[in-house]
Design an enzyme around this catalytic site. Structure first.
Site, PDB file in Angstrom:
ATOM      1  N   GLU A 294       6.453  -2.230   3.557  1.00 51.97           N
ATOM      2  CA  GLU A 294       5.349  -3.632   3.228  1.00 51.97           C
ATOM      3  C   GLU A 294       5.382  -3.983   1.806  1.00 51.97           C
ATOM      4  O   GLU A 294       4.473  -4.316   1.193  1.00 51.97           O
ATOM      5  CB  GLU A 294       3.901  -3.120   3.577  1.00 51.97           C
ATOM      6  CG  GLU A 294       3.741  -2.470   4.772  1.00 51.97           C
ATOM      7  CD  GLU A 294       2.268  -2.072   5.163  1.00 51.97           C
ATOM      8  OE1 GLU A 294       1.631  -2.680   6.269  1.00 51.97           O
ATOM      9  OE2 GLU A 294       1.866  -1.211   4.529  1.00 51.97           O
TER      10      GLU A 294
HETATM   11  C1  ACM Z   1       3.003   2.487   6.766  1.00 54.25           C
HETATM   12  O1  ACM Z   1       2.256   2.682   7.894  1.00 54.25           O
HETATM   13  N1  ACM Z   1       2.713   1.501   6.038  1.00 54.25           N
HETATM   14  C2  ACM Z   1       4.025   3.202   6.538  1.00 54.25           C
END
Ligand code: ACM
Length: 659
Positions: A294
């Site tokens: 992310e």
């Molecule tokens: C995640 O759940 N951002 C690895």
């Protein structure tokens, strides 16, 4: 027998080995401190179960025959590795139990299996004569724990490791840094914890203690320091490595990640080098998790200097820049003797094949990685906060029977990891989210691919759940305590009945209604109920048994009637509590629905019993009751609606009445 995870091969024989005051245990092969400590722990647990064991063990005379003999060929590696032999053989005869293994890892697994074989009959402990030949299907069987969004004390981490040992899980993935905090003390960068942990972090001594505790139980510890995104805590403490963000305090609201390390700054790599060097010594494992998930690159694009760097390098996207960052990271990790693990997003052809990818966005990315030659582990189906059933998680396989991967590609799938994120849990509720469902996933990772008997899994899971509570986990007692507290009563029976058929909604559904943050109290009804409570599967079985009219039909009917009557009695009490208690205020609607559902169930039973077709409109009326109960409310959902629908449908048709 209730072995869990199920061994590859079990052959039962005739007779029993008595586990009594003569149960002397020892080693005829290699002895080493790790093995001795494991045997001591085993004997202490056995003593609690059977009595008399430990005292006799200590007073065993030199020539006493061994009733438990550990024949271990060699000593495990100084730093536990992925490639170690974890297999064991357990042979129980009426005179002796023998565990044969290559090293203490196999021996520890054998001891867990032996412990599960002990049963009490006529007041005496005994083990059935049996031969178990067992080895794990996957080498990487992990559990990830987020200790950022809510902190977990060392005791919680250690009892989690005790549970993992029972489950034969062998990797503890410790998520130690994120936007909301940096939880591992660094002596090189002390501001990480003095300025960016809110006072909640592990000292280096505590980190080492956990590593040793895990090692003693055959569990590797892989630390995760999430970079370049999810880095607000680091950037708050050391803005010089950030991308120009102006952070004033830790973001204690769980939002999309904000600050990012600056990949265009050489000092960033020096920082990472020093940190990996320091943490790499505390965590001796060969793998080092760099997160990588992310990373939105918003701060990169907003920073003219970084944008110019991207243009100069010809990077079109922030993903290109992240891939550059990872390429720079790799020689740093290698220098410190570490292999890189990261979430899905690190998968990029620019990286060599010896990195490992942890797939959280779906099974497809795992296959894609394997097709390109990358090793990987699967996590997407094993997010505990999705609140899926043990059944669903058992059946989701890192390498399913219908996989399109060829044999070589399949070998690149090393296993999987369960993930426990902490936005919606705290140390009071974490155990009840992790256990016992993790046991079902652990079985998926350990046991043969063909092991897909859900009914039998649940039978064993109920027993394993008690075993887990027995080593100090609080997945049963924790929610019970919370329910007493919620109800303000030492015997909150109505709430027990209610909770037995409710479960939390999924992470996303909860998030939509209640955006939790650091300050949210996690002590409401949703926190006091657990995913996939036993009643879901029991009611399903009872409805099926009742409608099949087999020999169990009458007993199943009685059980169902008792349940529905209990719901009927509980509903008004719960509605009264909801009016009285702020913490139960949102539960009034669900309580009313419980009463209405109970009425549907009882009417359906009566109609089927009396072989009477219902009055016109009855079935539609019941469908409306069920549809009402399916609507979101109080962040919890009923677990028996499909079973009730089936019962109501049978009553509506009048068909089940033909006996
Ligand atoms: C995640 O759940 N951002 C690895």
């Amino acid at each position: 027998m209730h072995l869990m995870p199920l061994p590859s091969s079990v052959q039962s024989g005739q007779g029993f080995l008595a586990v009594d005051a003569h149960f002397h245990a020892g080693m005829s092969g290699t002895a080493n401190p790790r093995l001795q400590a494991a045997l001591d722990r085993f004997l202490m647990r056995l003593d609690r179960q059977c009595g008399n064991i430990r005292r006799m063990q200590l007073t065993a005379a030199a020539g006493d025959p061994l009733l438990l003999n550990l024949q271990v060929a060699g000593t495990g590696a100084a730093v536990q590795s992925l490639d170690e032999d974890e297999s064991y053989k357990l042979a129980v005869t009426p005179t002796q139990a023998t565990i044969t293994a290559a090293n203490e890892l196999g021996a520890m697994h054998g001891l867990e299996t032996l412990f599960q074989l002990v049963n009490i009959s006529d007041g005496a402990c005994r083990v059935p004569v049996v031969t178990v030949d067992d080895a794990p299907r996957f080498r990487w069987r992990g559990l990830e724990l987020d200790v950022i969004r809510h902190f977990e004390p060392v005791e919680m981490v250690e009892r989690t490791l005790d549970g993992m040992a029972i489950a034969k899980l062998n990797v503890f993935h410790w998520h130690l840094s994120d936007d909301q905090g940096f939880r591992a003390e660094s002596k090189k960068f002390p501001k990480l914890t003095s300025d960016a942990a809110g006072g909640l972090f592990y000292t280096q001594d505590q980190l080492r203690e956990v590593v040793a505790y895990a090692r003693a139980r055959g569990i590797r510890v892989v630390p995760e320091f999430d970079i370049p995104g999810h880095s607000s805590a680091t950037v708050l403490a050391y803005p010089e490595y950030g991308s120009g963000e102006d952070l004033k305090e830790l973001p204690l609201v769980y939002e999309s990640p904000r600050a990012e390390l600056d990949p265009s700054n050489e000092k960033t790599y020096k920082f990472v080098d020093t940190l990996v060097g320091e943490m790499g010594e505390i965590f001796p494992d060969a793998y080092f998790h760099i997160g990588g998930d992310e990373t939105e690159g918003k701060a990169w694009l907003a920073n003219p200097r970084i944008k110019a760097f991207m243009d100069k390098k010809g990077f079109k996207t922030t993903a290109d820049l992240q891939s550059y960052f990872n390429q720079r990271l790799l020689p740093i990790l290698t220098k410190h003797g570490k292999k890189m693990v990261g979430w899905d997003e690190i998968l990029n052809p620019s990286l060599p094949k010896d990195i490992m990818v942890q797939s959280w966005r779906g099974v497809d990315s795992l296959s894609q990685g394997a097709q390109q030659g990358y090793t990987g582990i699967l996590s997407a189906p094993y997010y505990l906060d999705a609140q899926k059933t043990s059944e669903q998680m058992l059946l989701d396989d890192p390498v399913p029977a219908n996989t399109r991967l060829n044999a070589d590609q399949q070998k690149l799938i090393l296993g999987g990891e369960i993930c426990m994120w902490a936005e919606q849990i705290n140390s009071d509720t974490a155990d009840s989210r992790i256990w016992p469902r993790s046991m079902a996933v652990a079985e998926r990772f350990w046991s043969p691919q063909s092991d897909r008997d859900v009914e039998d899994m649940y039978r064993r899971l109920r027993i394993a759940s008690l075993e887990l509570e027995g080593v100090g986990l609080t997945h049963l007692s924790g929610p019970e305590k919370l329910r007493r507290n919620l109800a303000g009563s030492t015997h909150p029976e109505a709430l027990e009945v209610f909770a037995s058929v409710l479960e939390p909604v999924s992470f996303g559904d909860r998030e939509d209604t209640q955006h939790t943050d650091w300050y949210t109290a996690l002590d409401r009804l949703v926190d006091a109920v657990v995913a996939d409570p036993p009643a879901r599967q029991e009611i399903e079985r009872e409805v099926n048994a009742y409608l099949e009219h087999g020999p169990g039909s009458a007993a199943a009917e009685m059980r169902l009637r008792q349940r529905f009557e209990a719901f009927q009695h509980a509903a008004p009490a719960l509605q009264a509590w909801a009016l009285r208690s702020a913490r139960l205020a949102d539960a009034g609607q669900r309580a009313r629905q419980l009463g209405a559902l109970a009425e549907s169930g009882l009417e359906a039973l009566a109609l089927i019993d009396m072989h009477t077709p219902p009055l016109a409109g009855w079935a539609d009326g019941q469908k409306a009751v069920i549809a009402d109960a399916q609507k979101p409310s109080a962040l919890v959902r009923f677990v028996f609606l499909p079973s009730l629908e089936k019962l109501v449908a049978a009553a509506g048709q009048g068909s089940a009445a033909t006996q």
